[in-house]
Design a protein around this motif. Sequence first.
Motif, PDB file in Angstrom:
ATOM      1  N   ASP A  71       0.869  -1.169   0.000  1.00  0.00           N
ATOM      2  CA  ASP A  71       0.000   0.000   0.000  1.00  0.00           C
ATOM      3  C   ASP A  71       0.907   1.221   0.000  1.00  0.00           C
ATOM      4  N   ARG A  72       0.423   2.294  -0.577  1.00  0.00           N
ATOM      5  CA  ARG A  72       1.225   3.524  -0.595  1.00  0.00           C
ATOM      6  C   ARG A  72       1.329   4.139   0.790  1.00  0.00           C
ATOM      7  N   ASN A  73       0.463   3.739   1.690  1.00  0.00           N
ATOM      8  CA  ASN A  73       0.449   4.249   3.051  1.00  0.00           C
ATOM      9  C   ASN A  73       1.151   3.225   3.949  1.00  0.00           C
ATOM     10  N   SER A  74       2.302   3.591   4.495  1.00  0.00           N
ATOM     11  CA  SER A  74       3.059   2.638   5.315  1.00  0.00           C
ATOM     12  C   SER A  74       2.309   2.274   6.594  1.00  0.00           C
ATOM     13  N   GLY A  75       1.470   3.175   7.088  1.00  0.00           N
ATOM     14  CA  GLY A  75       0.671   2.864   8.273  1.00  0.00           C
ATOM     15  C   GLY A  75      -0.291   1.724   8.018  1.00  0.00           C
ATOM     16  N   LEU A  76      -0.897   1.706   6.828  1.00  0.00           N
ATOM     17  CA  LEU A  76      -1.805   0.617   6.478  1.00  0.00           C
ATOM     18  C   LEU A  76      -1.042  -0.690   6.269  1.00  0.00           C
ATOM     19  N   GLU A  77       0.147  -0.594   5.721  1.00  0.00           N
ATOM     20  CA  GLU A  77       0.970  -1.799   5.563  1.00  0.00           C
ATOM     21  C   GLU A  77       1.323  -2.367   6.934  1.00  0.00           C
ATOM     22  N   GLU A  78       1.756  -1.503   7.837  1.00  0.00           N
ATOM     23  CA  GLU A  78       2.118  -1.963   9.179  1.00  0.00           C
ATOM     24  C   GLU A  78       0.924  -2.633   9.858  1.00  0.00           C
ATOM     25  N   LYS A  79      -0.237  -2.029   9.736  1.00  0.00           N
ATOM     26  CA  LYS A  79      -1.453  -2.588  10.331  1.00  0.00           C
ATOM     27  C   LYS A  79      -1.748  -3.969   9.756  1.00  0.00           C
ATOM     28  N   HIS A  80      -1.619  -4.115   8.432  1.00  0.00           N
ATOM     29  CA  HIS A  80      -1.855  -5.409   7.779  1.00  0.00           C
ATOM     30  C   HIS A  80      -0.929  -6.483   8.355  1.00  0.00           C
ATOM     31  N   PHE A  81       0.365  -6.174   8.432  1.00  0.00           N
ATOM     32  CA  PHE A  81       1.316  -7.183   8.886  1.00  0.00           C
ATOM     33  C   PHE A  81       1.152  -7.498  10.370  1.00  0.00           C
ATOM     34  N   LYS A  82       0.801  -6.513  11.179  1.00  0.00           N
ATOM     35  CA  LYS A  82       0.567  -6.780  12.598  1.00  0.00           C
ATOM     36  C   LYS A  82      -0.668  -7.655  12.789  1.00  0.00           C
ATOM     37  N   GLN A  83      -1.653  -7.505  11.928  1.00  0.00           N
ATOM     38  CA  GLN A  83      -2.829  -8.393  11.975  1.00  0.00           C
ATOM     39  C   GLN A  83      -2.420  -9.823  11.627  1.00  0.00           C
ATOM     40  N   ARG A  84      -1.519  -9.983  10.675  1.00  0.00           N
ATOM     41  CA  ARG A  84      -1.060 -11.321  10.279  1.00  0.00           C
ATOM     42  C   ARG A  84      -0.329 -12.019  11.425  1.00  0.00           C
ATOM     43  N   LEU A  85       0.371 -11.246  12.252  1.00  0.00           N
ATOM     44  CA  LEU A  85       1.109 -11.834  13.376  1.00  0.00           C
ATOM     45  C   LEU A  85       0.183 -12.532  14.359  1.00  0.00           C
ATOM     46  N   LYS A  86      -1.038 -12.058  14.465  1.00  0.00           N
ATOM     47  CA  LYS A  86      -1.992 -12.626  15.410  1.00  0.00           C
ATOM     48  C   LYS A  86      -2.374 -14.061  15.052  1.00  0.00           C
ATOM     49  N   LEU A  87      -2.082 -14.470  13.824  1.00  0.00           N
ATOM     50  CA  LEU A  87      -2.445 -15.809  13.361  1.00  0.00           C
ATOM     51  C   LEU A  87      -1.443 -16.878  13.777  1.00  0.00           C
ATOM     52  N   GLY A  88      -0.272 -16.464  14.256  1.00  0.00           N
ATOM     53  CA  GLY A  88       0.743 -17.421  14.702  1.00  0.00           C
ATOM     54  C   GLY A  88       1.492 -18.061  13.544  1.00  0.00           C
TER      55      GLY A  88
END
Length: 158
Positions: A71-88
């Motif tokens: 995403d052009r917005n790094s904040g949205l990218e960070e949010k996406h990847f932090k959500q993925r971490l919750k999956l283990g």
Amino acid sequence: MHPGQGLCTVVGFEDSPSPMLILEAGSGRGAARLMYPAAQAEKNLHPPVSRDEALAAIDGYGDLTCDPFSDRNSGLEEKHFKQRLKLGIPESLRVTKTMLERIAAAEACSKKPSSYLARVLRDARERSLEELACALDTTPEEVEGMFEERGHALEEQA
């Protein structure tokens, strides 16, 4: 595995007024006790992967594909990847590998990597090593050594 805190130990149960699990995250001086609604536990908490799944994740790390999200917005990218971490596992390993590759690509172009990449890499790496160490009944350092034995580094190369 707690979605926000990572590896936790269930240390108790409180029944009033609404049932709560008492979880302990971390150890030593950094230990924190959390109250977690028992009604949400089955939906949001998950056990660490099994020993066989952990070994398969370590052996299969080289074949793991990176997450293509951009995403052009790094904040949205960070949010996406932090959500993925919750999956283990294996998603936290996928995020680790993705962050390592993005940092290396930026550096190869003589660019300074976005600061969120290092933050997400640190979190993904810690989550991955913690969950794998629990599954294998060993330490995160030993698990990191297992990756190194297979030719994979889980941190930036200086």
